[in-house]
Design an enzyme around this catalytic site. Structure first.
Site, PDB file in Angstrom:
ATOM      1  N   ARG A   1      57.928  40.739  39.375  1.00 38.49           N
ATOM      2  CA  ARG A   1      56.620  41.522  39.302  1.00 38.49           C
ATOM      3  C   ARG A   1      56.498  41.771  38.007  1.00 38.49           C
ATOM      4  NH1 ARG A   1      61.100  44.262  38.908  1.00 38.49           N
ATOM      5  NH2 ARG A   1      61.365  46.254  37.808  1.00 38.49           N
ATOM      6  N   LEU A   2      55.262  42.292  37.617  1.00 33.11           N
ATOM      7  CA  LEU A   2      54.901  42.987  36.503  1.00 33.11           C
ATOM      8  C   LEU A   2      55.657  44.063  36.081  1.00 33.11           C
ATOM      9  CD1 LEU A   2      50.873  42.854  36.107  1.00 33.11           C
ATOM     10  CD2 LEU A   2      52.648  41.035  35.063  1.00 33.11           C
TER      11      LEU A   2
END
Length: 148
Positions: free
Chosen positions: A72-73
């Protein structure tokens, strides 16, 4: 592909406090090895989105060790955006929609230096344990190349 590197070693209670890009404690050779390994990890996992490969680096031996991959970011993606000029949230949405990346690895450039600092609320009378409270005074800096 990779979007270069960040340094996230300054921590308090296992939470990142200072992040910076590029990492200042690694040289070009070690950086190249780490970036190539990150691309190999993503390729081996057939990973097709934005994520972060994390390593631990032994400063004495100059060896690095895989720690984890965050798929994920992360909150420090903003400093990667600052040095690459890329909108990572937009890129991640486009990939999720099934669109191919709009650029190739040789088109990605890193320029400059970015630092992110997190502000933590702690109670000094309770051994600096995390604490909620009211912000009584806040002056946000402003200017070119500053994100708050």
């Amino acid at each position: 592909m990779h979007l270069f590197d960040r340094e996230c070693s300054i921590q308090r209670r296992r939470q990142k406090v200072i992040e910076e890009a590029p990492a200042t404690l690694i040289d070009g050779r070690l950086r190249d090895l780490m970036l190539a390994a990150a691309v190999r990890i993503g390729t081996a996992a057939s990973y097709a989105s934005l994520g972060t490969v994390e390593y631990l680096v032994d400063e004495e031996s100059r060896q690095f060790f895989f720690l984890e991959m965050n798929t994920r970011l992360q909150v420090e993606h903003g400093i990667t955006e600052m040095v690459t000029g890329l909108d990572l949230v937009r890129m991640q949405i486009e990939v999720a929609e099934g669109r191919p990346l709009a650029l190739r690895q040789d088109e990605v450039r890193a320029r400059g230096h970015a630092i992110q600092c997190r502000v933590y609320a702690e109670d000094p009378e309770q051994d600096f344990t995390p604490s909620a409270g009211d912000v009584l005074h806040w002056v946000a800096d402003a200017g070119p190349d500053i994100r708050v």
